[in-house]
Design a protein around this motif. Structure first.
Motif, PDB file in Angstrom:
ATOM      1  N   UNK A  72      72.268  28.557  56.533  1.00 50.42           N
ATOM      2  CA  UNK A  72      73.661  28.585  56.981  1.00 50.42           C
ATOM      3  C   UNK A  72      74.065  30.032  57.218  1.00 50.42           C
ATOM      4  N   UNK A  73      73.637  30.582  58.349  1.00 48.98           N
ATOM      5  CA  UNK A  73      73.882  31.989  58.660  1.00 48.98           C
ATOM      6  C   UNK A  73      74.643  32.123  59.974  1.00 48.98           C
ATOM      7  N   UNK A  74      74.754  33.355  60.471  1.00 45.27           N
ATOM      8  CA  UNK A  74      75.513  33.599  61.703  1.00 45.27           C
ATOM      9  C   UNK A  74      74.916  32.858  62.897  1.00 45.27           C
ATOM     10  N   UNK A  75      73.603  32.820  62.982  1.00 43.68           N
ATOM     11  CA  UNK A  75      72.947  32.133  64.099  1.00 43.68           C
ATOM     12  C   UNK A  75      73.227  30.629  64.044  1.00 43.68           C
ATOM     13  N   UNK A  76      73.224  30.069  62.830  1.00 49.68           N
ATOM     14  CA  UNK A  76      73.525  28.647  62.666  1.00 49.68           C
ATOM     15  C   UNK A  76      74.941  28.333  63.146  1.00 49.68           C
ATOM     16  N   UNK A  77      75.890  29.212  62.834  1.00 54.60           N
ATOM     17  CA  UNK A  77      77.274  29.000  63.252  1.00 54.60           C
ATOM     18  C   UNK A  77      77.425  29.110  64.771  1.00 54.60           C
ATOM     19  N   UNK A  78      76.719  30.070  65.356  1.00 56.92           N
ATOM     20  CA  UNK A  78      76.730  30.189  66.819  1.00 56.92           C
ATOM     21  C   UNK A  78      76.144  28.922  67.442  1.00 56.92           C
ATOM     22  N   UNK A  79      75.051  28.421  66.867  1.00 54.87           N
ATOM     23  CA  UNK A  79      74.424  27.203  67.375  1.00 54.87           C
ATOM     24  C   UNK A  79      75.385  26.016  67.265  1.00 54.87           C
ATOM     25  N   UNK A  80      76.144  25.969  66.172  1.00 53.05           N
ATOM     26  CA  UNK A  80      77.133  24.885  65.981  1.00 53.05           C
ATOM     27  C   UNK A  80      78.191  24.931  67.087  1.00 53.05           C
ATOM     28  N   UNK A  81      78.779  26.103  67.287  1.00 54.87           N
ATOM     29  CA  UNK A  81      79.824  26.252  68.303  1.00 54.87           C
ATOM     30  C   UNK A  81      79.276  25.967  69.696  1.00 54.87           C
ATOM     31  N   UNK A  82      78.100  26.512  70.002  1.00 53.82           N
ATOM     32  CA  UNK A  82      77.507  26.319  71.326  1.00 53.82           C
ATOM     33  C   UNK A  82      77.178  24.857  71.597  1.00 53.82           C
ATOM     34  N   UNK A  83      76.679  24.158  70.582  1.00 52.50           N
ATOM     35  CA  UNK A  83      76.323  22.747  70.745  1.00 52.50           C
ATOM     36  C   UNK A  83      77.544  21.922  71.097  1.00 52.50           C
ATOM     37  N   UNK A  84      78.614  22.103  70.346  1.00 48.19           N
ATOM     38  CA  UNK A  84      79.830  21.324  70.580  1.00 48.19           C
ATOM     39  C   UNK A  84      80.470  21.679  71.920  1.00 48.19           C
ATOM     40  N   UNK A  85      80.509  22.978  72.222  1.00 48.45           N
ATOM     41  CA  UNK A  85      81.147  23.445  73.456  1.00 48.45           C
ATOM     42  C   UNK A  85      80.398  22.971  74.692  1.00 48.45           C
ATOM     43  N   UNK A  86      79.076  23.032  74.656  1.00 43.92           N
ATOM     44  CA  UNK A  86      78.282  22.610  75.814  1.00 43.92           C
ATOM     45  C   UNK A  86      78.413  21.112  76.062  1.00 43.92           C
ATOM     46  N   UNK A  87      78.497  20.331  74.984  1.00 44.97           N
ATOM     47  CA  UNK A  87      78.669  18.882  75.148  1.00 44.97           C
ATOM     48  C   UNK A  87      79.993  18.583  75.841  1.00 44.97           C
ATOM     49  N   UNK A  88      81.056  19.268  75.401  1.00 44.81           N
ATOM     50  CA  UNK A  88      82.366  19.068  76.029  1.00 44.81           C
ATOM     51  C   UNK A  88      82.349  19.509  77.488  1.00 44.81           C
ATOM     52  N   UNK A  89      81.702  20.645  77.753  1.00 42.32           N
ATOM     53  CA  UNK A  89      81.606  21.145  79.128  1.00 42.32           C
ATOM     54  C   UNK A  89      80.763  20.212  79.995  1.00 42.32           C
ATOM     55  N   UNK A  90      79.748  19.584  79.382  1.00 43.50           N
ATOM     56  CA  UNK A  90      78.926  18.619  80.115  1.00 43.50           C
ATOM     57  C   UNK A  90      79.744  17.435  80.596  1.00 43.50           C
ATOM     58  N   UNK A  91      80.683  16.990  79.770  1.00 44.11           N
ATOM     59  CA  UNK A  91      81.583  15.900  80.179  1.00 44.11           C
ATOM     60  C   UNK A  91      82.358  16.315  81.421  1.00 44.11           C
TER      61      UNK A  91
END
Length: 210
Positions: A41-60
């Motif tokens: 649970x580090x900075x890269x994990x948090x970036x991956x969390x934000x990017x995953x959610x954001x890209x899914x929304x943008x994909x819609x």
């Protein structure tokens, strides 16, 4: 190898609410897939969390806009397909790109996966019941290329810089990896199917299919 189905016209889900529920569960589970790859649970994990959610929304948004423009009618099935396209596209890049870039990756992922399913599939004439190639194949290919374009060590020092951050070598490595993956999957899947066919039929009979 399996050949086309006899009647592949009815490809929409018979229960849209369950399809939406399934997409929601998939979206939730994808956090474990992408964020968990950091193994901490580090900075890269948090970036991956934000990017995953954001890209899914943008994909819609990407899918719906193309669908609306071409068909004059955005659909819920299209929305969940776009979310999946965004999730697939961001997966290779989720721990290596900025959140702003994840919007771009997800949006383009939704748009090109729509094209793959409704245009490319018709032109090539293959039968893909779950549109696995149109979503996972094309979306994943775009995500791998996007990693070579937009990756930056400012997000993940253990990674590399992509083309737009001054290094073309990562893009070439990604393209080579894509080609190798296509070849590996095609050959090994063919071998597996042929091995299975020794012990059982790989396709149901005409009566069973009907």
């Amino acid at each position: 190898v399996l050949r086309k189905r006899k009647n592949a016209n009815t490809t929409t889900p018979h229960n849209l609410p369950l399809a939406v529920l399934g997409a929601g569960i998939l979206w939730f589970g994808w956090f474990g897939f992408n964020v968990g790859s950091a193994l901490s649970l580090n900075d890269v994990a948090m970036i991956a969390f934000v990017n995953t959610n954001t890209a899914a929304a943008a994909g819609i948004v990407g899918w719906i806009l193309v669908e609306w423009f071409l068909s004059k009618k955005p659909t819920m099935l299209g929305a969940i397909s776009g979310a999946l396209a965004g999730l697939v596209a961001i997966t290779p890049a989720c721990g290596f790109v900025t959140p702003f870039v994840s919007i771009l990756i997800g949006f383009i992922g939704g748009a090109i996966c729509f094209w793959a399913i409704f245009s490319l599939k018709a032109k090539l004439g293959y039968d893909d019941a779950l549109d696995a190639f149109g979503l996972h194949g094309i979306g994943g290919t775009w995500g791998a290329i996007a990693t070579g374009l937009f990756a930056t060590t400012s997000v993940n020092p253990a990674g590399a810089n992509g083309l737009f951050y001054g290094d073309v070598s990562l893009l070439w490595k990604q393209i080579i990896a894509i080609i190798a993956t296509y070849l590996f999957v095609a050959v090994v899947t063919y071998i597996i199917i042929k091995c299975v066919s020794i012990f059982m039929p790989i396709r149901v009979s005409d009566d069973e299919e009907a």
